[in-house]
Design an enzyme around this catalytic site. Structure first.
Site, PDB file in Angstrom:
ATOM      1  N   ASP A 136      41.338  65.651  47.619  1.00  0.00           N
ATOM      2  CA  ASP A 136      41.672  65.502  46.478  1.00  0.00           C
ATOM      3  C   ASP A 136      43.023  64.155  46.344  1.00  0.00           C
ATOM      4  O   ASP A 136      43.237  63.498  47.045  1.00  0.00           O
ATOM      5  CB  ASP A 136      43.104  66.138  47.418  1.00  0.00           C
ATOM      6  CG  ASP A 136      44.657  66.650  46.282  1.00  0.00           C
ATOM      7  OD1 ASP A 136      45.134  65.880  45.635  1.00  0.00           O
ATOM      8  OD2 ASP A 136      45.343  67.648  46.441  1.00  0.00           O
ATOM      9  N   LYS A 201      41.046  52.723  31.066  1.00  0.00           N
ATOM     10  CA  LYS A 201      42.178  52.547  30.105  1.00  0.00           C
ATOM     11  C   LYS A 201      42.315  53.566  30.116  1.00  0.00           C
ATOM     12  O   LYS A 201      41.594  54.858  30.327  1.00  0.00           O
ATOM     13  CB  LYS A 201      41.471  51.972  28.936  1.00  0.00           C
ATOM     14  CG  LYS A 201      42.151  52.143  27.720  1.00  0.00           C
ATOM     15  CD  LYS A 201      41.666  51.894  26.198  1.00  0.00           C
ATOM     16  CE  LYS A 201      41.642  52.075  25.258  1.00  0.00           C
ATOM     17  NZ  LYS A 201      41.542  53.714  24.822  1.00  0.00           N
ATOM     18  N   HIS A 231      36.311  48.334  27.278  1.00  0.00           N
ATOM     19  CA  HIS A 231      34.873  48.765  27.388  1.00  0.00           C
ATOM     20  C   HIS A 231      34.169  47.400  26.136  1.00  0.00           C
ATOM     21  O   HIS A 231      33.362  47.480  25.789  1.00  0.00           O
ATOM     22  CB  HIS A 231      34.672  49.958  27.434  1.00  0.00           C
ATOM     23  CG  HIS A 231      34.506  50.015  26.241  1.00  0.00           C
ATOM     24  ND1 HIS A 231      35.726  50.945  25.079  1.00  0.00           N
ATOM     25  CD2 HIS A 231      33.479  50.794  24.837  1.00  0.00           C
ATOM     26  CE1 HIS A 231      35.558  51.997  24.137  1.00  0.00           C
ATOM     27  NE2 HIS A 231      34.639  51.403  24.389  1.00  0.00           N
ATOM     28  N   GLU A 269      35.951  54.556  12.023  1.00  0.00           N
ATOM     29  CA  GLU A 269      35.173  55.557  12.844  1.00  0.00           C
ATOM     30  C   GLU A 269      35.020  56.929  12.267  1.00  0.00           C
ATOM     31  O   GLU A 269      35.874  57.288  11.334  1.00  0.00           O
ATOM     32  CB  GLU A 269      35.878  55.822  14.525  1.00  0.00           C
ATOM     33  CG  GLU A 269      35.813  55.101  15.692  1.00  0.00           C
ATOM     34  CD  GLU A 269      36.256  55.484  16.392  1.00  0.00           C
ATOM     35  OE1 GLU A 269      36.017  55.867  17.356  1.00  0.00           O
ATOM     36  OE2 GLU A 269      37.912  55.453  17.097  1.00  0.00           O
ATOM     37  N   ASP A 288      45.852  53.175  21.147  1.00  0.00           N
ATOM     38  CA  ASP A 288      44.555  53.728  21.683  1.00  0.00           C
ATOM     39  C   ASP A 288      43.796  52.392  21.408  1.00  0.00           C
ATOM     40  O   ASP A 288      42.644  52.418  22.323  1.00  0.00           O
ATOM     41  CB  ASP A 288      43.886  54.782  21.020  1.00  0.00           C
ATOM     42  CG  ASP A 288      42.753  55.527  21.556  1.00  0.00           C
ATOM     43  OD1 ASP A 288      42.491  55.522  22.284  1.00  0.00           O
ATOM     44  OD2 ASP A 288      41.657  56.092  20.712  1.00  0.00           O
ATOM     45  N   HIS A 293      41.233  47.625  22.489  1.00  0.00           N
ATOM     46  CA  HIS A 293      40.126  46.916  22.029  1.00  0.00           C
ATOM     47  C   HIS A 293      40.507  45.654  20.625  1.00  0.00           C
ATOM     48  O   HIS A 293      39.620  45.516  21.153  1.00  0.00           O
ATOM     49  CB  HIS A 293      38.834  48.056  21.385  1.00  0.00           C
ATOM     50  CG  HIS A 293      39.478  49.371  22.585  1.00  0.00           C
ATOM     51  ND1 HIS A 293      38.784  48.868  23.527  1.00  0.00           N
ATOM     52  CD2 HIS A 293      38.865  51.018  22.043  1.00  0.00           C
ATOM     53  CE1 HIS A 293      38.440  49.849  24.325  1.00  0.00           C
ATOM     54  NE2 HIS A 293      38.813  51.111  23.144  1.00  0.00           N
ATOM     55  N   LYS A 389      40.320  57.022  12.942  1.00  0.00           N
ATOM     56  CA  LYS A 389      38.879  58.436  13.059  1.00  0.00           C
ATOM     57  C   LYS A 389      38.420  58.704  11.460  1.00  0.00           C
ATOM     58  O   LYS A 389      39.527  58.669  10.308  1.00  0.00           O
ATOM     59  CB  LYS A 389      39.454  59.305  14.144  1.00  0.00           C
ATOM     60  CG  LYS A 389      40.469  58.325  15.097  1.00  0.00           C
ATOM     61  CD  LYS A 389      39.921  59.488  16.157  1.00  0.00           C
ATOM     62  CE  LYS A 389      39.316  58.713  17.444  1.00  0.00           C
ATOM     63  NZ  LYS A 389      39.311  58.132  17.772  1.00  0.00           N
TER      64      LYS A 389
HETATM   65  C1  BG6 Z   1      37.997  54.029  23.243  1.00  0.00           C
HETATM   66  C2  BG6 Z   1      38.932  54.975  22.856  1.00  0.00           C
HETATM   67  O1  BG6 Z   1      39.276  53.491  23.422  1.00  0.00           O
HETATM   68  O2  BG6 Z   1      37.359  53.447  21.946  1.00  0.00           O
HETATM   69  C3  BG6 Z   1      38.082  56.143  21.170  1.00  0.00           C
HETATM   70  O3  BG6 Z   1      40.010  55.795  23.701  1.00  0.00           O
HETATM   71  C4  BG6 Z   1      37.757  55.554  20.741  1.00  0.00           C
HETATM   72  O4  BG6 Z   1      39.932  56.938  21.133  1.00  0.00           O
HETATM   73  C5  BG6 Z   1      36.869  54.791  21.430  1.00  0.00           C
HETATM   74  O5  BG6 Z   1      36.365  56.409  19.862  1.00  0.00           O
HETATM   75  C6  BG6 Z   1      36.106  53.853  20.431  1.00  0.00           C
HETATM   76  O6  BG6 Z   1      34.899  52.868  21.331  1.00  0.00           O
HETATM   77  P1  BG6 Z   1      33.574  52.421  20.663  1.00  0.00           P
HETATM   78  O7  BG6 Z   1      32.809  52.156  21.527  1.00  0.00           O
HETATM   79  O8  BG6 Z   1      32.625  53.963  20.070  1.00  0.00           O
HETATM   80  O9  BG6 Z   1      33.845  51.814  19.310  1.00  0.00           O
END
Ligand code: BG6
Length: 550
Positions: A136, A201, A231, A269, A288, A293, A389
């Site tokens: 835990d 994140k 990322h 996306e 988000d 990003h 999205k």
């Molecule tokens: C994430 C978001 O950090 O990045 C997601 O939480 C998003 O909502 C994603 O879809 C996009 O990452 P990538 O690498 O697919 O463009």
């Protein structure tokens, strides 16, 4: 051209900057030549280390962290003395954990569709070093058992006691896990022991919470022990932006308000919120995607040249840039939410009918912004950002629009307008770069055609087996924080959007849903640009030559 010698430079400093003292996003690529993987990393193995993954049974571990470790093994980039401890709430044996990871890897390799198989040697090298521990995260007792397990591993590694703690857990655990690690003495560094944490994140959900989290973890850790992941910085094409700008003589002289008219940054996306409704309802597209990003893309494209690729030099320039972003007023922002529509030929439902989403949800799934940057380089140059999205195509790209040439010379010709030059950086999925310009269409009359020079990664470089986390994990193991977020950078990014977060919270949208799934987003986003005499470039997954697009 010598293609071998034209490989991109690894974007990390040559010396470590530290001394001792929801993861469904990635396209998993596993099959590629190990030599090709190894070539992308400097000739330097990390020192012996133990990586402890909190959230060992979670999606992030399965889809990204473990596949990345596997790719690193194949590239010969992990030290022989290496161990992995997985911790999670579920009761499970090490064997069962390895078995579930093996099934997952087999699934990836099948899905890859290239008929490859798992590299058994690399996989058993990795699984042979794995240990699972039920625990835990909030209980001190877990950390006592962890300490014991770690000591055993350090003993096997000849006394080296380097430990990386990977927090692949829900964000509410970040603070508690780090406090517990501190209380158990596990973050103490010494001559032969560095201790680091990787934090995923989201880092906070607004400025105040990010600052509070920084304050909480900085009571236990020093900044050089903290590796905050975004990322997007693991993407080769994002890292390449700095090489493009600073390793080429032709771009930087043009990279300012005298020559650049405006910049468009798009992260579109096709996916909806999938199984993440609960998370997304309280997050929304602005939180988000933007301060993390999209701001990373903004930083790469707009930051001042750092004096070196040293982590602090790079991160200081990013922070400066975020601090120069004008407060964003609601007039310069558009939010949207998808309704039902047709996407890639299939009917898809609206956001409000997604699992765990309120039927009256006011959460935005789309955002478009006009940003101003208040510094000598960019004053007066609008930066338009959009992300959403369920848009018509999946594409992430940056388009730098240069100022138009004076028209006077063409007054008496049939040419009625001069297209602007656009430098397009295609981040994903069709990775590459193109520069559009005008050429004379052959013939007796003066007619102008838009043409372009194009560079596609696939034409020059062998595809690299990567889930996008290899470089990040490797860099953390060698102590290079260049591609990670510093506390002040994260706070400056939140600070830049805080006014808008507050304004939107005060005045909920009254027109949702306002764009159809499969479209390019809300009409208001188009107006954001048309009022400045600009227009968004079409959202397309595949790069097309300008002549083909007419
Ligand atoms: C994430 C978001 O950090 O990045 C997601 O939480 C998003 O909502 C994603 O879809 C996009 O990452 P990538 O690498 O697919 O463009």
């Amino acid at each position: 051209m010598d293609r071998e010698n034209s490989a991109p430079l690894p974007l990390r400093s040559s010396r470590p900057t530290t001394s001792p003292g929801e993861a469904s996003r990635a396209t998993t690529t596993l099959a590629a030549d190990p030599a090709a993987i190894a070539k992308c990393f400097p000739d330097r193995r990390p020192p012996p280390a133990v990586i402890t993954i909190f959230g060992a049974g979670g999606d992030l571990t399965k889809r990204l962290v473990v596949p990345a470790l596997y790719n690193l093994v194949r590239g010969g980039m992990l030290p022989d003395s290496f161990a992995i401890i997985g911790i999670d709430h579920n009761e499970m044996t090490t064997q069962a954990w390895c078995q579930s990871l093996t099934e997952m890897m087999q699934g990836f390799v099948r899905a890859d569709g290239r008929g490859g198989a798992i590299d058994e040697q690399a996989w058993s090298w990795l699984t042979g070093r794995m240990h699972y521990m039920q625990g835990d995260f909030t209980q001190a007792e877990t950390y006592r058992r962890l300490e014991k397990l770690l000591s055993e591993q350090f003993g096997r590694q000849g006394g080296a006691a380097n430990a990386l703690f990977y927090l692949a857990v829900a964000d509410r655990f970040f603070g508690p896990v780090i406090e517990q690690l501190g209380a158990a003495g596990l973050m103490r560094q010494s001559g032969n022991a560095w201790r680091r944490v990787i934090i995923e994140k989201p880092f906070g959900h607004d400025f105040a919470s990010a600052a509070a989290l920084n304050a909480q973890i900085l009571k236990v850790l020093t900044e050089d022990q903290i590796y905050r992941i975004d990322h997007f910085l693991g993407k080769e094409t994002v890292q390449n932006i700095l090489v493009l700008r600073f390793a080429n003589g032709i771009f930087e002289p043009l990279w300012n308000r005298d020559h650049v008219d405006h910049v468009q940054i798009t992260a579109a996306e096709t996916v909806g919120v999938e199984h993440r409704g609960r998370f997304y309802e309280t997050t929304g597209a602005l939180r988000d995607m933007v301060p993390n990003h999209l701001f990373q893309l903004l930083a790469m494209i707009a930051m001042e040249p750092p004096v070196s690729f040293d982590a602090d030099a790079v991160r200081a320039k990013k922070t400066e840039l975020f601090r120069a972003v004008h407060p964003i007023s609601p007039e310069n922002a558009v939010r949207g939410q998808y309704g039902a529509g047709v996407l890639l030929g299939k009917k898809v439902g609206d956001y409000r009918h997604e699992p765990n989403v309120s039927p009256n949800s006011g959460t935005e799934t789309y955002v478009a912004l006009k940003l101003g940057i208040d510094n000598w380089r960019w004053a007066g140059v609008p930066f338009y950002l959009r992300t959403g999205k369920r848009l018509s195509a999946r594409t992430t790209e940056i388009a730098v629009h240069f100022r138009q040439a004076p028209y006077a010379l063409f007054r008496d010709t049939p040419v009625d307008r001069l297209p602007a030059n656009i430098l397009m950086l295609r981040i994903q999925p069709d990775e590459g770069l193109s520069l559009s310009f005008s050429a004379k269409r052959p013939g007796a009359k003066i007619e102008i055609a838009g043409v372009e020079m194009d560079f596609a990664y696939r034409d020059y470089f062998a595809p690299l087996a990567s889930v996008g986390y290899e470089t990040l994990i490797y860099d953390c193991l060698i102590g290079d924080a260049t591609l990670f977020q510093r506390a002040d950078t994260v706070e400056a990014a939140w600070c830049a959007i805080q006014g808008l977060l507050d304004a939107w919270a005060r005045a909920p949208a009254d027109d949702f849903p306002n764009y159809a799934a499969g479209s390019a987003g809300p009409a208001a986003a188009d107006r954001l640009l048309t009022r400045d005499g600009h227009a968004w470039l079409p959202i397309r997954a595949e790069h097309r030559h300008p002549e083909q697009s007419t």
